[in-house]
Scaffold this motif. Structure first.
Motif, short mmCIF file in Angstrom:
data_model
loop_
_atom_site.label_atom_id
_atom_site.label_comp_id
_atom_site.label_asym_id
_atom_site.label_seq_id
_atom_site.Cartn_x
_atom_site.Cartn_y
_atom_site.Cartn_z
N VAL A 175 0.85 -1.19 0.00
CA VAL A 175 0.00 0.00 0.00
C VAL A 175 0.89 1.24 0.00
O VAL A 175 1.57 1.53 0.99
N MET A 176 0.90 1.96 -1.12
CA MET A 176 1.69 3.19 -1.27
C MET A 176 0.79 4.37 -1.65
O MET A 176 1.25 5.34 -2.25
N ARG A 177 -0.44 4.29 -1.31
CA ARG A 177 -1.45 5.28 -1.65
C ARG A 177 -1.08 6.68 -1.14
O ARG A 177 -0.49 6.84 -0.08
N ASN A 178 -1.44 7.68 -1.94
CA ASN A 178 -1.35 9.08 -1.53
C ASN A 178 0.06 9.50 -1.12
O ASN A 178 0.31 9.94 -0.01
N ASN A 179 0.99 9.34 -2.07
CA ASN A 179 2.33 9.88 -1.94
C ASN A 179 2.61 10.71 -3.19
O ASN A 179 1.67 11.19 -3.83
N GLN A 180 3.87 10.86 -3.55
CA GLN A 180 4.23 11.63 -4.74
C GLN A 180 5.19 10.83 -5.63
O GLN A 180 6.13 11.38 -6.20
N PHE A 181 4.93 9.54 -5.75
CA PHE A 181 5.75 8.70 -6.61
C PHE A 181 5.60 9.13 -8.07
O PHE A 181 4.51 9.52 -8.51
N THR A 182 6.69 9.02 -8.81
CA THR A 182 6.69 9.31 -10.23
C THR A 182 7.27 8.11 -10.98
O THR A 182 7.67 7.12 -10.37
N GLY A 183 7.34 8.24 -12.31
CA GLY A 183 7.90 7.15 -13.11
C GLY A 183 6.88 6.06 -13.36
O GLY A 183 5.69 6.20 -13.08
N ILE A 184 7.35 4.96 -13.87
CA ILE A 184 6.46 3.86 -14.24
C ILE A 184 6.25 2.91 -13.06
O ILE A 184 7.03 2.90 -12.10
N ILE A 185 5.20 2.14 -13.15
CA ILE A 185 4.98 1.07 -12.18
C ILE A 185 5.93 -0.07 -12.53
O ILE A 185 5.91 -0.57 -13.65
N PRO A 186 6.79 -0.49 -11.61
CA PRO A 186 7.80 -1.51 -11.95
C PRO A 186 7.17 -2.82 -12.40
O PRO A 186 6.24 -3.33 -11.76
N THR A 187 7.69 -3.35 -13.48
CA THR A 187 7.19 -4.66 -13.95
C THR A 187 7.54 -5.76 -12.96
O THR A 187 6.91 -6.82 -12.96
N SER A 188 8.54 -5.51 -12.11
CA SER A 188 8.96 -6.53 -11.14
C SER A 188 7.86 -6.87 -10.14
O SER A 188 7.91 -7.92 -9.50
N LEU A 189 6.86 -6.00 -10.01
CA LEU A 189 5.76 -6.31 -9.10
C LEU A 189 5.02 -7.56 -9.54
O LEU A 189 4.34 -8.20 -8.73
N GLY A 190 5.15 -7.91 -10.80
CA GLY A 190 4.52 -9.12 -11.30
C GLY A 190 5.10 -10.40 -10.71
O GLY A 190 4.54 -11.48 -10.89
N LYS A 191 6.22 -10.27 -9.98
CA LYS A 191 6.84 -11.44 -9.34
C LYS A 191 6.22 -11.74 -7.98
O LYS A 191 6.52 -12.78 -7.38
N LEU A 192 5.38 -10.84 -7.49
CA LEU A 192 4.81 -11.00 -6.15
C LEU A 192 3.59 -11.90 -6.21
O LEU A 192 2.45 -11.45 -6.06
N ARG A 193 3.81 -13.17 -6.42
CA ARG A 193 2.72 -14.10 -6.72
C ARG A 193 1.72 -14.26 -5.58
O ARG A 193 0.61 -14.72 -5.80
#
Length: 340
Positions: A175-193
Protein backbone atom coordinates in the motif's frame (compact mmCIF):
# COMPACT_ATOMS: atom_id res chain seq x y z
CA UNK A 1 37.45 -34.48 35.47
CA UNK A 2 36.34 -30.87 34.93
CA UNK A 3 36.55 -29.61 31.33
CA UNK A 4 36.35 -25.98 30.31
CA UNK A 5 35.37 -25.21 26.73
CA UNK A 6 35.39 -21.74 25.29
CA UNK A 7 33.55 -20.97 22.06
CA UNK A 8 32.78 -17.73 20.30
CA UNK A 9 30.27 -16.69 17.67
CA UNK A 10 29.72 -13.45 15.83
CA UNK A 11 26.47 -12.21 14.28
CA UNK A 12 27.22 -8.87 12.68
CA UNK A 13 27.49 -6.36 15.52
CA UNK A 14 26.50 -8.99 18.08
CA UNK A 15 29.33 -10.99 19.59
CA UNK A 16 28.95 -13.94 21.92
CA UNK A 17 31.59 -15.67 23.99
CA UNK A 18 30.32 -18.75 25.82
CA UNK A 19 32.30 -20.62 28.46
CA UNK A 20 31.02 -24.09 29.20
CA UNK A 21 31.95 -26.07 32.29
CA UNK A 22 31.18 -29.76 32.00
CA UNK A 23 31.89 -32.87 34.00
CA UNK A 24 33.68 -35.62 32.10
CA UNK A 25 33.52 -39.29 33.01
CA UNK A 26 35.99 -41.39 31.04
CA UNK A 27 35.56 -40.42 27.40
CA UNK A 28 32.03 -39.06 27.70
CA UNK A 29 30.92 -35.61 28.75
CA UNK A 30 27.93 -35.21 31.04
CA UNK A 31 26.10 -32.43 29.24
CA UNK A 32 23.32 -32.47 31.80
CA UNK A 33 25.62 -30.79 34.28
CA UNK A 34 26.92 -28.24 31.78
CA UNK A 35 26.74 -24.58 32.72
CA UNK A 36 27.02 -21.77 30.20
CA UNK A 37 27.82 -18.12 30.67
CA UNK A 38 27.74 -15.56 27.89
CA UNK A 39 28.60 -11.95 27.25
CA UNK A 40 26.97 -9.84 24.55
CA UNK A 41 27.42 -6.52 22.89
CA UNK A 42 23.65 -6.24 23.31
CA UNK A 43 22.63 -5.70 26.91
CA UNK A 44 20.02 -7.99 28.38
CA UNK A 45 20.30 -10.75 25.78
CA UNK A 46 21.19 -14.12 27.28
CA UNK A 47 22.26 -17.46 25.88
CA UNK A 48 22.45 -21.13 26.66
CA UNK A 49 23.88 -23.88 24.50
CA UNK A 50 22.12 -26.76 22.81
CA UNK A 51 24.11 -29.40 20.95
CA UNK A 52 27.09 -27.07 20.99
CA UNK A 53 25.17 -24.12 19.51
CA UNK A 54 24.10 -20.98 21.35
CA UNK A 55 20.40 -20.41 21.92
CA UNK A 56 19.80 -16.68 22.32
CA UNK A 57 16.82 -15.45 24.31
CA UNK A 58 15.44 -12.30 25.97
CA UNK A 59 15.50 -10.56 22.59
CA UNK A 60 13.67 -7.20 22.77
CA UNK A 61 10.13 -7.45 21.48
CA UNK A 62 10.01 -11.26 21.61
CA UNK A 63 8.66 -13.57 24.26
CA UNK A 64 11.37 -14.16 26.85
CA UNK A 65 10.90 -17.91 26.55
CA UNK A 66 11.74 -17.90 22.84
CA UNK A 67 15.29 -18.87 21.96
CA UNK A 68 16.90 -18.34 18.57
CA UNK A 69 19.65 -20.37 16.96
CA UNK A 70 22.57 -18.64 15.20
CA UNK A 71 21.02 -18.63 11.72
CA UNK A 72 17.80 -17.18 13.13
CA UNK A 73 19.74 -14.48 14.96
CA UNK A 74 21.63 -13.61 11.77
CA UNK A 75 18.36 -13.34 9.80
CA UNK A 76 16.81 -11.17 12.50
CA UNK A 77 19.80 -8.85 12.53
CA UNK A 78 19.76 -8.61 8.74
CA UNK A 79 16.14 -7.43 8.93
CA UNK A 80 17.05 -4.81 11.54
CA UNK A 81 20.00 -3.52 9.50
CA UNK A 82 17.84 -3.27 6.36
CA UNK A 83 15.13 -1.37 8.22
CA UNK A 84 17.63 1.09 9.65
CA UNK A 85 18.79 2.02 6.14
CA UNK A 86 15.31 3.47 5.52
CA UNK A 87 15.47 5.95 8.38
CA UNK A 88 17.61 8.76 6.98
CA UNK A 89 16.49 8.62 3.30
CA UNK A 90 12.88 8.93 4.46
CA UNK A 91 13.54 11.81 6.86
CA UNK A 92 13.27 9.78 10.04
CA UNK A 93 14.14 12.65 12.37
CA UNK A 94 10.97 14.41 11.24
CA UNK A 95 8.59 11.46 11.59
CA UNK A 96 5.62 11.99 13.85
CA UNK A 97 6.63 8.81 15.66
CA UNK A 98 10.13 7.35 15.33
CA UNK A 99 10.25 5.43 18.60
CA UNK A 100 13.14 2.97 18.56
CA UNK A 101 14.43 3.85 15.10
CA UNK A 102 17.51 5.68 16.39
CA UNK A 103 18.69 2.63 18.31
CA UNK A 104 22.07 1.12 17.47
CA UNK A 105 20.91 -2.21 18.88
CA UNK A 106 20.37 -4.46 15.89
CA UNK A 107 18.50 -6.96 18.04
CA UNK A 108 15.70 -4.59 19.00
CA UNK A 109 13.84 -3.71 15.78
CA UNK A 110 10.74 -5.68 16.77
CA UNK A 111 10.11 -2.89 19.29
CA UNK A 112 10.45 -0.05 16.76
CA UNK A 113 7.34 1.91 15.88
CA UNK A 114 5.49 0.44 12.91
CA UNK A 115 7.45 -2.83 12.85
CA UNK A 116 5.78 -6.18 13.45
CA UNK A 117 7.56 -9.51 13.90
CA UNK A 118 6.64 -13.14 14.29
CA UNK A 119 7.59 -15.14 17.39
CA UNK A 120 11.04 -15.92 15.96
CA UNK A 121 11.94 -12.34 15.14
CA UNK A 122 11.20 -12.30 11.42
CA UNK A 123 10.06 -8.81 10.38
CA UNK A 124 6.68 -9.38 8.72
CA UNK A 125 5.09 -5.92 8.79
CA UNK A 126 6.29 -2.39 8.16
CA UNK A 127 3.32 -0.08 8.64
CA UNK A 128 4.05 3.66 8.75
CA UNK A 129 1.06 5.49 7.21
CA UNK A 130 0.41 9.15 8.06
CA UNK A 131 3.84 9.48 9.66
CA UNK A 132 5.47 12.33 7.69
CA UNK A 133 7.85 10.16 5.68
CA UNK A 134 9.65 12.46 3.22
CA UNK A 135 12.19 11.44 0.58
CA UNK A 136 12.77 8.37 -1.57
CA UNK A 137 12.70 4.68 -0.68
CA UNK A 138 16.23 3.23 -0.91
CA UNK A 139 16.75 -0.07 -2.77
CA UNK A 140 17.74 -1.73 0.51
CA UNK A 141 14.03 -2.20 1.24
CA UNK A 142 14.37 -5.42 -0.77
CA UNK A 143 16.57 -6.89 1.99
CA UNK A 144 13.62 -7.19 4.40
CA UNK A 145 12.84 -10.40 2.57
CA UNK A 146 10.18 -11.86 4.85
CA UNK A 147 7.75 -8.93 4.76
CA UNK A 148 4.07 -9.77 4.39
CA UNK A 149 2.71 -6.23 4.63
CA UNK A 150 4.26 -2.92 3.56
CA UNK A 151 2.14 0.19 4.11
CA UNK A 152 3.74 3.63 3.66
CA UNK A 153 0.56 5.38 2.57
CA UNK A 154 -0.41 9.01 3.14
CA UNK A 155 3.10 10.41 3.33
CA UNK A 156 5.25 12.56 1.02
CA UNK A 157 7.48 9.93 -0.55
CA UNK A 158 8.94 10.95 -3.90
CA UNK A 159 10.99 9.32 -6.63
CA UNK A 160 10.32 5.98 -8.24
CA UNK A 161 9.09 2.76 -6.72
CA UNK A 162 12.16 0.51 -6.28
CA UNK A 163 12.43 -2.43 -8.66
CA UNK A 164 13.69 -4.43 -5.71
CA UNK A 165 10.19 -4.65 -4.29
CA UNK A 166 9.76 -7.56 -6.67
CA UNK A 167 12.20 -9.51 -4.51
CA UNK A 168 9.81 -9.48 -1.54
CA UNK A 169 8.35 -12.80 -2.55
CA UNK A 170 6.23 -13.24 0.59
CA UNK A 171 4.47 -9.88 0.27
CA UNK A 172 0.68 -10.03 0.50
CA UNK A 173 -0.16 -6.34 0.85
CA UNK A 174 1.61 -3.36 -0.76
CA UNK A 175 0.00 0.00 0.00
CA UNK A 176 1.69 3.19 -1.27
CA UNK A 177 -1.45 5.28 -1.65
CA UNK A 178 -1.35 9.08 -1.53
CA UNK A 179 2.33 9.88 -1.94
CA UNK A 180 4.23 11.63 -4.74
CA UNK A 181 5.75 8.70 -6.61
CA UNK A 182 6.69 9.31 -10.23
CA UNK A 183 7.90 7.15 -13.11
CA UNK A 184 6.46 3.86 -14.24
CA UNK A 185 4.98 1.07 -12.18
CA UNK A 186 7.80 -1.51 -11.95
CA UNK A 187 7.19 -4.66 -13.95
CA UNK A 188 8.96 -6.53 -11.14
CA UNK A 189 5.76 -6.31 -9.10
CA UNK A 190 4.52 -9.12 -11.30
CA UNK A 191 6.84 -11.44 -9.34
CA UNK A 192 4.81 -11.00 -6.15
CA UNK A 193 2.72 -14.10 -6.72
CA UNK A 194 1.18 -14.01 -3.24
CA UNK A 195 0.06 -10.37 -3.43
CA UNK A 196 -3.59 -9.82 -2.52
CA UNK A 197 -3.73 -6.05 -2.11
CA UNK A 198 -1.97 -3.50 -4.34
CA UNK A 199 -2.73 0.18 -3.82
CA UNK A 200 -0.72 2.73 -5.82
CA UNK A 201 -3.52 5.29 -6.13
CA UNK A 202 -3.17 9.05 -5.69
CA UNK A 203 0.38 9.34 -7.00
CA UNK A 204 1.95 10.56 -10.24
CA UNK A 205 2.76 7.27 -11.96
CA UNK A 206 2.98 7.42 -15.74
CA UNK A 207 3.25 4.86 -18.52
CA UNK A 208 1.20 1.77 -19.22
CA UNK A 209 -0.38 -0.58 -16.73
CA UNK A 210 2.20 -3.39 -16.69
CA UNK A 211 0.76 -6.58 -18.19
CA UNK A 212 3.03 -8.41 -15.74
CA UNK A 213 0.43 -7.68 -13.07
CA UNK A 214 -1.53 -10.47 -14.73
CA UNK A 215 0.74 -12.86 -12.83
CA UNK A 216 -0.84 -11.80 -9.54
CA UNK A 217 -3.43 -14.56 -9.52
CA UNK A 218 -4.30 -14.02 -5.84
CA UNK A 219 -4.91 -10.29 -6.23
CA UNK A 220 -8.19 -9.18 -4.65
CA UNK A 221 -7.80 -5.40 -4.55
CA UNK A 222 -6.17 -3.32 -7.27
CA UNK A 223 -6.15 0.45 -6.86
CA UNK A 224 -4.42 2.48 -9.58
CA UNK A 225 -6.72 5.50 -9.67
CA UNK A 226 -5.67 9.16 -9.66
CA UNK A 227 -2.39 8.76 -11.54
CA UNK A 228 -1.27 9.66 -15.06
CA UNK A 229 -1.37 6.20 -16.58
CA UNK A 230 -2.03 5.88 -20.29
CA UNK A 231 -2.40 3.15 -22.87
CA UNK A 232 -5.06 0.46 -22.67
CA UNK A 233 -6.20 -1.96 -20.01
CA UNK A 234 -4.33 -5.22 -20.72
CA UNK A 235 -6.62 -7.92 -22.10
CA UNK A 236 -4.64 -10.39 -20.01
CA UNK A 237 -6.33 -8.95 -16.92
CA UNK A 238 -9.13 -11.38 -17.71
CA UNK A 239 -7.13 -13.96 -15.73
CA UNK A 240 -7.41 -11.99 -12.46
CA UNK A 241 -10.37 -14.01 -11.30
CA UNK A 242 -10.07 -13.13 -7.61
CA UNK A 243 -10.47 -9.37 -8.05
CA UNK A 244 -13.07 -7.80 -5.78
CA UNK A 245 -12.00 -4.14 -6.06
CA UNK A 246 -10.83 -2.63 -9.35
CA UNK A 247 -10.16 1.12 -9.41
CA UNK A 248 -8.49 2.69 -12.44
CA UNK A 249 -10.45 5.95 -12.59
CA UNK A 250 -8.87 9.39 -13.06
CA UNK A 251 -6.07 8.40 -15.43
CA UNK A 252 -5.50 8.86 -19.16
CA UNK A 253 -6.30 5.31 -20.22
CA UNK A 254 -7.46 5.09 -23.81
CA UNK A 255 -8.27 2.70 -26.62
CA UNK A 256 -11.08 0.18 -26.56
CA UNK A 257 -12.43 -0.84 -23.19
CA UNK A 258 -11.74 -4.58 -22.68
CA UNK A 259 -14.42 -7.07 -23.67
CA UNK A 260 -13.72 -9.83 -21.16
CA UNK A 261 -16.19 -10.82 -18.47
CA UNK A 262 -15.95 -9.43 -14.97
CA UNK A 263 -14.33 -11.58 -12.29
CA UNK A 264 -17.03 -13.51 -10.41
CA UNK A 265 -16.38 -11.77 -7.08
CA UNK A 266 -16.07 -8.21 -8.39
CA UNK A 267 -18.01 -5.86 -6.14
CA UNK A 268 -16.42 -2.42 -6.51
CA UNK A 269 -15.31 -1.03 -9.84
CA UNK A 270 -14.34 2.53 -10.81
CA UNK A 271 -13.15 3.23 -14.35
CA UNK A 272 -14.36 6.79 -15.00
CA UNK A 273 -12.47 9.92 -15.97
CA UNK A 274 -10.37 8.20 -18.62
CA UNK A 275 -10.43 8.67 -22.39
CA UNK A 276 -11.55 5.29 -23.70
CA UNK A 277 -12.45 5.64 -27.38
CA UNK A 278 -14.85 2.75 -27.76
CA UNK A 279 -16.95 0.25 -25.88
CA UNK A 280 -16.70 -3.51 -26.32
CA UNK A 281 -19.33 -5.35 -28.35
CA UNK A 282 -20.72 -6.90 -25.15
CA UNK A 283 -21.04 -3.70 -23.14
CA UNK A 284 -24.68 -4.47 -22.27
CA UNK A 285 -24.02 -8.08 -21.22
CA UNK A 286 -24.57 -8.27 -17.42
CA UNK A 287 -21.53 -10.54 -17.12
CA UNK A 288 -19.15 -8.22 -18.93
CA UNK A 289 -16.64 -6.02 -17.15
CA UNK A 290 -18.00 -3.01 -19.04
CA UNK A 291 -21.53 -3.60 -17.73
CA UNK A 292 -20.50 -4.29 -14.15
CA UNK A 293 -18.26 -1.24 -14.12
CA UNK A 294 -21.16 0.93 -15.25
CA UNK A 295 -19.66 1.87 -18.60
CA UNK A 296 -22.21 4.03 -20.40
CA UNK A 297 -22.15 3.54 -24.16
CA UNK A 298 -24.02 5.24 -26.97
CA UNK A 299 -26.11 3.32 -29.48
CA UNK A 300 -24.23 1.53 -32.28
CA UNK A 301 -24.05 2.95 -35.73
CA UNK A 302 -23.20 0.40 -38.41
CA UNK A 303 -21.07 -2.12 -36.53
CA UNK A 304 -20.37 -3.37 -33.03
CA UNK A 305 -16.98 -1.68 -33.07
CA UNK A 306 -18.69 1.67 -33.48
CA UNK A 307 -20.02 1.79 -29.92
CA UNK A 308 -18.72 4.94 -28.26
CA UNK A 309 -18.18 5.76 -24.62
CA UNK A 310 -20.59 8.44 -23.51
CA UNK A 311 -19.07 11.55 -22.00
CA UNK A 312 -18.87 11.66 -18.23
CA UNK A 313 -19.65 7.97 -17.84
CA UNK A 314 -17.82 5.00 -16.41
CA UNK A 315 -18.43 5.24 -12.72
CA UNK A 316 -20.18 2.70 -10.55
CA UNK A 317 -23.24 3.92 -8.65
CA UNK A 318 -23.08 3.59 -4.87
CA UNK A 319 -19.55 2.21 -5.06
CA UNK A 320 -20.65 -1.28 -6.05
CA UNK A 321 -20.87 -3.21 -9.28
CA UNK A 322 -23.47 -2.02 -11.73
CA UNK A 323 -25.07 -5.44 -11.99
CA UNK A 324 -25.62 -5.61 -8.23
CA UNK A 325 -27.05 -2.11 -8.26
CA UNK A 326 -29.54 -3.04 -10.99
CA UNK A 327 -30.49 -6.25 -9.15
CA UNK A 328 -31.20 -4.32 -5.96
CA UNK A 329 -33.27 -1.79 -7.91
CA UNK A 330 -35.35 -4.57 -9.47
CA UNK A 331 -36.06 -6.01 -6.02
CA UNK A 332 -37.22 -2.61 -4.74
CA UNK A 333 -39.50 -2.13 -7.73
CA UNK A 334 -40.94 -5.63 -7.34
CA UNK A 335 -41.74 -5.01 -3.67
CA UNK A 336 -43.44 -1.74 -4.56
CA UNK A 337 -45.57 -3.46 -7.20
CA UNK A 338 -46.65 -6.18 -4.75
CA UNK A 339 -47.68 -3.58 -2.19
CA UNK A 340 -49.84 -1.86 -4.80
Amino acid sequence: MRLIAVASWSFGALSLVATQNATSTGTSTATSSAATTATFATAGVTATTTAGLPVISNIPGLNASVGLLPDQVAAHQADCFALQTLYQPLGGSGWFNNTGWTSTDMMSCCTWFGVGCDRLGAVLRLVLPNNNLVGSIPPTISAVTRLLKLDLSNNTITGTLPNGLGALGNLQSLVMRNNQFTGIIPTSLGKLRGLQWLDLSYNQFTGNIPPELTNLAKLERLFLSHNQLYGSVPDSFSTLQNLQWFHINFNQLAGAFPSFNAPPRLGYCLVGRNVFQSCPYNWNDPNSLAFQCGLSCSAPSTSASAYAVAAGSTHVPLGGSYAKYISALIVVVAIAVVRL
